[in-house]
Design a protein around this motif. Sequence first.
Motif, short mmCIF file in Angstrom:
data_model
loop_
_atom_site.label_atom_id
_atom_site.label_comp_id
_atom_site.label_asym_id
_atom_site.label_seq_id
_atom_site.Cartn_x
_atom_site.Cartn_y
_atom_site.Cartn_z
N SER A 193 -4.90 76.39 52.32
CA SER A 193 -4.68 74.97 52.04
C SER A 193 -4.20 74.78 50.61
CB SER A 193 -5.98 74.19 52.28
OG SER A 193 -7.03 74.71 51.50
N LEU A 223 -2.15 71.82 47.71
CA LEU A 223 -1.75 70.46 47.37
C LEU A 223 -0.31 70.49 46.88
CD1 LEU A 223 -4.85 69.07 45.44
CD2 LEU A 223 -4.06 68.42 47.73
N PRO A 272 -2.17 67.16 50.86
CA PRO A 272 -2.61 68.45 51.39
C PRO A 272 -1.64 69.00 52.43
CG PRO A 272 -3.83 66.68 52.42
CD PRO A 272 -2.95 66.05 51.38
N ILE A 331 -6.25 74.13 47.31
CA ILE A 331 -7.30 73.11 47.29
C ILE A 331 -8.63 73.82 47.05
CG2 ILE A 331 -8.51 71.37 48.65
CD1 ILE A 331 -5.88 70.92 50.19
N GLN A 342 -13.50 71.03 48.41
CA GLN A 342 -12.75 69.80 48.70
C GLN A 342 -11.91 69.88 49.97
OE1 GLN A 342 -10.50 68.60 45.22
NE2 GLN A 342 -12.20 69.12 43.87
N VAL A 343 -11.86 71.05 50.59
CA VAL A 343 -11.01 71.24 51.77
C VAL A 343 -11.41 70.30 52.90
CG1 VAL A 343 -10.38 72.86 53.60
CG2 VAL A 343 -10.37 73.60 51.22
N TYR A 373 -10.06 66.77 52.24
CA TYR A 373 -8.62 66.63 52.34
C TYR A 373 -8.09 66.85 53.76
CZ TYR A 373 -7.39 66.47 47.34
OH TYR A 373 -7.22 66.10 46.03
#
Length: 149
Positions: free
Chosen positions: A46, A48, A53, A80, A84-85, A88
């Motif tokens: 993942s 940004l 995302p 990411i 925080q995955v 997002y």
Amino acid sequence: MAVERVKDSFKDTDVNVIELPESSATVALAAQALNTEPDQIAKTLSFLVDDAPILDVMAGEASTDNHKYKATFHKKAKMIPVDQVEDYIGGVCPFAVKPGVKVYLDESLKRHTEVYPAAGSSNSAVRLTIPALEKYSDYTAWVDVTKTA
């Protein structure tokens, strides 16, 4: 739980979510648990891009090539943070992601007829052909942003 969303997304298909008794959280663990080659594990990373995302699905033994990534997305690769995955994306697998999350499939996957992407938990996967991965991931585009060892 992300695995439940993934199972729900496959409920009207012939795709079965494989839930394993052991962890499949890394390429090596997944390959061992699924009795397959590490490169057939379709790992999902993942990133940004302009604060949006994206997911990049690549063969298990491939790694991100920063030069290719920047040439493709016009930004330096910025992963990411793990904590925080979920916020997002909803989980690190290419299925049942939050609206607006773009999924990219890397050319490294085309070395295989079937691959095993994660299915929403650290001990789940699905076995898919490349055309099925295209269909069920609702991918945006094929990209070439990896290198092999």
